[in-house]
Design a protein around this motif. Sequence first.
Motif, PDB file in Angstrom:
ATOM      1  N   ARG A 132       0.899  -1.021  -0.032  1.00  0.00           N
ATOM      2  CA  ARG A 132       0.099   0.149   0.074  1.00  0.00           C
ATOM      3  C   ARG A 132       0.770   1.118   0.022  1.00  0.00           C
ATOM      4  O   ARG A 132       1.538   1.450   0.774  1.00  0.00           O
ATOM      5  CB  ARG A 132      -1.009  -0.086   1.349  1.00  0.00           C
ATOM      6  CG  ARG A 132      -1.991  -1.195   1.380  1.00  0.00           C
ATOM      7  CD  ARG A 132      -2.925  -1.031   0.178  1.00  0.00           C
ATOM      8  NE  ARG A 132      -3.778  -2.082   0.221  1.00  0.00           N
ATOM      9  CZ  ARG A 132      -3.812  -3.362  -0.223  1.00  0.00           C
ATOM     10  NH1 ARG A 132      -2.856  -3.717  -1.058  1.00  0.00           N
ATOM     11  NH2 ARG A 132      -4.909  -4.126  -0.359  1.00  0.00           N
ATOM     12  N   ASP A 133       0.896   1.971  -1.198  1.00  0.00           N
ATOM     13  CA  ASP A 133       1.723   3.172  -1.235  1.00  0.00           C
ATOM     14  C   ASP A 133       1.120   4.041  -2.313  1.00  0.00           C
ATOM     15  O   ASP A 133       1.166   3.857  -3.567  1.00  0.00           O
ATOM     16  CB  ASP A 133       3.112   2.638  -1.651  1.00  0.00           C
ATOM     17  CG  ASP A 133       4.266   4.101  -1.583  1.00  0.00           C
ATOM     18  OD1 ASP A 133       3.610   5.082  -1.613  1.00  0.00           O
ATOM     19  OD2 ASP A 133       5.152   3.877  -1.861  1.00  0.00           O
ATOM     20  N   ARG A 134       0.358   5.126  -1.926  1.00  0.00           N
ATOM     21  CA  ARG A 134      -0.363   5.749  -2.694  1.00  0.00           C
ATOM     22  C   ARG A 134       0.572   6.736  -3.708  1.00  0.00           C
ATOM     23  O   ARG A 134      -0.001   7.383  -4.585  1.00  0.00           O
ATOM     24  CB  ARG A 134      -1.501   6.654  -1.891  1.00  0.00           C
ATOM     25  CG  ARG A 134      -2.262   6.179  -1.292  1.00  0.00           C
ATOM     26  CD  ARG A 134      -3.301   6.694  -0.519  1.00  0.00           C
ATOM     27  NE  ARG A 134      -4.787   6.132  -0.204  1.00  0.00           N
ATOM     28  CZ  ARG A 134      -5.575   6.033  -1.104  1.00  0.00           C
ATOM     29  NH1 ARG A 134      -5.623   6.310  -2.429  1.00  0.00           N
ATOM     30  NH2 ARG A 134      -6.658   5.247  -0.550  1.00  0.00           N
ATOM     31  N   ARG A 135       1.995   6.752  -3.191  1.00  0.00           N
ATOM     32  CA  ARG A 135       2.780   7.411  -4.026  1.00  0.00           C
ATOM     33  C   ARG A 135       2.703   7.149  -5.487  1.00  0.00           C
ATOM     34  O   ARG A 135       3.050   7.898  -6.536  1.00  0.00           O
ATOM     35  CB  ARG A 135       4.097   7.932  -3.467  1.00  0.00           C
ATOM     36  CG  ARG A 135       4.194   8.375  -1.905  1.00  0.00           C
ATOM     37  CD  ARG A 135       5.566   8.587  -1.496  1.00  0.00           C
ATOM     38  NE  ARG A 135       5.852   7.077  -1.203  1.00  0.00           N
ATOM     39  CZ  ARG A 135       7.021   6.844  -0.324  1.00  0.00           C
ATOM     40  NH1 ARG A 135       8.067   7.715  -0.286  1.00  0.00           N
ATOM     41  NH2 ARG A 135       7.284   5.715  -0.161  1.00  0.00           N
ATOM     42  N   VAL A 136       2.365   5.721  -5.926  1.00  0.00           N
ATOM     43  CA  VAL A 136       2.768   5.216  -6.926  1.00  0.00           C
ATOM     44  C   VAL A 136       1.490   5.850  -7.972  1.00  0.00           C
ATOM     45  O   VAL A 136       1.810   5.622  -9.114  1.00  0.00           O
ATOM     46  CB  VAL A 136       2.564   3.761  -6.954  1.00  0.00           C
ATOM     47  CG1 VAL A 136       3.818   3.357  -6.142  1.00  0.00           C
ATOM     48  CG2 VAL A 136       1.346   3.426  -6.603  1.00  0.00           C
ATOM     49  N   LEU A 137       0.484   6.417  -7.359  1.00  0.00           N
ATOM     50  CA  LEU A 137      -0.651   6.771  -8.214  1.00  0.00           C
ATOM     51  C   LEU A 137      -0.179   8.232  -9.140  1.00  0.00           C
ATOM     52  O   LEU A 137      -0.921   8.401  -9.967  1.00  0.00           O
ATOM     53  CB  LEU A 137      -1.902   7.036  -7.380  1.00  0.00           C
ATOM     54  CG  LEU A 137      -2.632   6.036  -6.381  1.00  0.00           C
ATOM     55  CD1 LEU A 137      -3.653   6.410  -5.538  1.00  0.00           C
ATOM     56  CD2 LEU A 137      -2.913   4.636  -7.306  1.00  0.00           C
ATOM     57  N   GLU A 138       0.713   8.813  -8.530  1.00  0.00           N
ATOM     58  CA  GLU A 138       0.958  10.083  -9.286  1.00  0.00           C
ATOM     59  C   GLU A 138       1.562   9.874 -10.828  1.00  0.00           C
ATOM     60  O   GLU A 138       1.316  10.446 -11.640  1.00  0.00           O
ATOM     61  CB  GLU A 138       2.171  10.763  -8.421  1.00  0.00           C
ATOM     62  CG  GLU A 138       1.919  11.089  -7.282  1.00  0.00           C
ATOM     63  CD  GLU A 138       0.613  12.104  -7.131  1.00  0.00           C
ATOM     64  OE1 GLU A 138       0.695  12.860  -8.160  1.00  0.00           O
ATOM     65  OE2 GLU A 138      -0.186  12.037  -6.356  1.00  0.00           O
ATOM     66  N   SER A 139       1.998   8.556 -10.838  1.00  0.00           N
ATOM     67  CA  SER A 139       2.307   8.117 -12.457  1.00  0.00           C
ATOM     68  C   SER A 139       1.268   7.897 -13.294  1.00  0.00           C
ATOM     69  O   SER A 139       1.663   7.963 -14.425  1.00  0.00           O
ATOM     70  CB  SER A 139       3.515   6.874 -12.280  1.00  0.00           C
ATOM     71  OG  SER A 139       4.647   7.136 -11.491  1.00  0.00           O
TER      72      SER A 139
END
Length: 304
Positions: free
Chosen positions: A132-139
Amino acid sequence: MAARTPDADREYLDYATYLGLDTLLAAQRPLSDPPHHDELLFIVQHQTTELWFKLMLHELRAATALVRQDDLEGSFKILARVKHIQTQLLNQWSVLETLTPTEYAQFRYVLGPASGFQSHQNRLIEIALGKRDRRVLESFRHTPAVLAELEDALRQPSLYDEFLRWLARRGFDVPREVLDRDVSEPYEANDAVTEVVVAIYQAPAESWDAYEMAEKLVDVDETYSLWRYRHLKVVMRIIGQNRAWTKNYGIILGLCKHPKTPPAIAMSFVQRLNEKDLKHLTTDRNAKEGLRLLAKKMLTKGKV
């Protein structure tokens, strides 16, 4: 029972039509000009990876559904298949390793900002396995449909979450706060869950299905870690270490914190982290103590 009459459209169905080979084999479109011989290798390598990812996701979702339905044994065959898919993905890096830095540099310019980190299927696999790491959604902000799929996946219980719920239904003492947690947030290690797993391993004959499931999860996790590490080493071989880490920072961050990464390698990765991730590492209870101390030392000395 009357014999089935072949569908008129299927009567002359052949191998190429069934597999859609006209479309599949036309999907390799090198962009280098003049055409570079090795660009086809690069494209085929990554397209086949995405096909294996598609199958792996299909199998992981099926395994998760079976665990949810209390059919743990039914998930074993599927997870065995997942491991074989992972092994196939791991082994095929050897083909890309035949590409030299000089050869790659001659067509790298056509890729522009494209990167393997933009593989949404790889992110979906990570989510299905519990990351779970929402930072990957930025891509994926520029692709709303893909972004919505990833956000929906983050809200679904992972395979591990479903296993913990299965254990609770079987009478194992899994804490209520673990079962009712927000599954969209990162899982935090829980001492009571650890005690449950230790008890299973100490007396496997008493709950063989739980023991076998735990081993299946370890197999999948370990092989996925090996695939990520092999990916990093291949990239470093083809691109070079200095440039590779800027293009593969996410891999290095993940391997840095992964419990199965050899300590010496993890320590070298810590020295490449930015200030934000170093600060996060110092408070990450799941990270090894030596890594947390090194991160604190680097922040204190301002080596970022």
